[in-house]
Design a protein around this motif. Structure first.
Motif, short mmCIF file in Angstrom:
data_model
loop_
_atom_site.label_atom_id
_atom_site.label_comp_id
_atom_site.label_asym_id
_atom_site.label_seq_id
_atom_site.Cartn_x
_atom_site.Cartn_y
_atom_site.Cartn_z
N ARG A 18 3.85 -5.04 -0.18
CA ARG A 18 3.01 -5.25 1.01
C ARG A 18 1.67 -5.89 0.64
O ARG A 18 0.87 -6.19 1.51
N SER A 19 1.42 -6.08 -0.65
CA SER A 19 0.16 -6.65 -1.16
C SER A 19 -1.06 -5.89 -0.63
O SER A 19 -2.06 -6.48 -0.24
N MET A 20 -0.95 -4.57 -0.64
CA MET A 20 -2.04 -3.72 -0.15
C MET A 20 -2.89 -3.17 -1.30
O MET A 20 -3.91 -2.53 -1.06
N GLY A 21 -2.47 -3.38 -2.53
CA GLY A 21 -3.22 -2.86 -3.66
C GLY A 21 -2.95 -1.39 -3.94
O GLY A 21 -3.64 -0.77 -4.73
N SER A 22 -1.95 -0.85 -3.26
CA SER A 22 -1.58 0.55 -3.47
C SER A 22 -0.11 0.76 -3.13
O SER A 22 0.50 -0.05 -2.44
N LEU A 23 0.43 1.84 -3.66
CA LEU A 23 1.81 2.24 -3.37
C LEU A 23 1.76 3.59 -2.68
O LEU A 23 1.14 4.53 -3.19
N ASN A 24 2.42 3.70 -1.56
CA ASN A 24 2.48 4.99 -0.88
C ASN A 24 3.88 5.57 -1.01
O ASN A 24 4.76 4.97 -1.65
N VAL A 25 4.10 6.71 -0.43
CA VAL A 25 5.38 7.39 -0.55
C VAL A 25 6.51 6.52 0.02
O VAL A 25 7.59 6.43 -0.56
N TYR A 26 6.26 5.84 1.12
CA TYR A 26 7.27 4.98 1.71
C TYR A 26 7.68 3.86 0.74
O TYR A 26 8.86 3.58 0.57
N ASP A 27 6.68 3.22 0.11
CA ASP A 27 6.98 2.15 -0.84
C ASP A 27 7.89 2.66 -1.96
O ASP A 27 8.88 2.01 -2.32
N PRO A 62 -3.29 10.42 -8.88
CA PRO A 62 -4.10 9.45 -8.14
C PRO A 62 -5.32 10.09 -7.49
O PRO A 62 -5.32 11.28 -7.17
N THR A 63 -6.36 9.27 -7.31
CA THR A 63 -7.57 9.72 -6.63
C THR A 63 -7.26 10.15 -5.21
O THR A 63 -7.74 11.18 -4.74
N ASP A 64 -6.46 9.34 -4.52
CA ASP A 64 -6.01 9.64 -3.16
C ASP A 64 -4.60 10.23 -3.27
O ASP A 64 -3.70 9.57 -3.79
N PRO A 65 -4.39 11.45 -2.80
CA PRO A 65 -3.07 12.08 -2.95
C PRO A 65 -1.96 11.43 -2.15
O PRO A 65 -0.80 11.80 -2.30
#
Length: 72
Positions: A18-27, A62-65
């Motif tokens: 997604r080119s968001m600079g982060s990976l979330n659980v969905y990714d 990660p800093t953000d859980p």
């Protein structure tokens, strides 16, 4: 060498579809579903996503859980 910063950056960019600079659980889940299908096809025990997700987040700390960034 997968531990080199350039290798980590390369693989992170591959996963960051997604080119968001982060990976979330969905990714992570999107990629893991493909791995689960390969496990099924090869007659291996299919590991649950929640367990793998927890291990990844525990290792990265990660800093953000809710998401992992390259800086993490």
């Amino acid at each position: 060498n997968k531990k080199e910063p350039q290798a980590v950056q390369y693989f992170f960019r591959l996963l960051d579809v997604r080119s968001m600079g982060s990976l979330n659980v969905y990714d992570l889940h999107v990629f893991f579903r493909s791995m689960q299908e390969l496990m099924r096809q090869n007659g291996q025990e299919v590991i649950g996503f929640q367990d793998v997700k927890d291990e990844i987040f525990d290792m990265v700390k990660p800093t953000d859980p809710l998401r992992i960034t390259l800086q993490d």
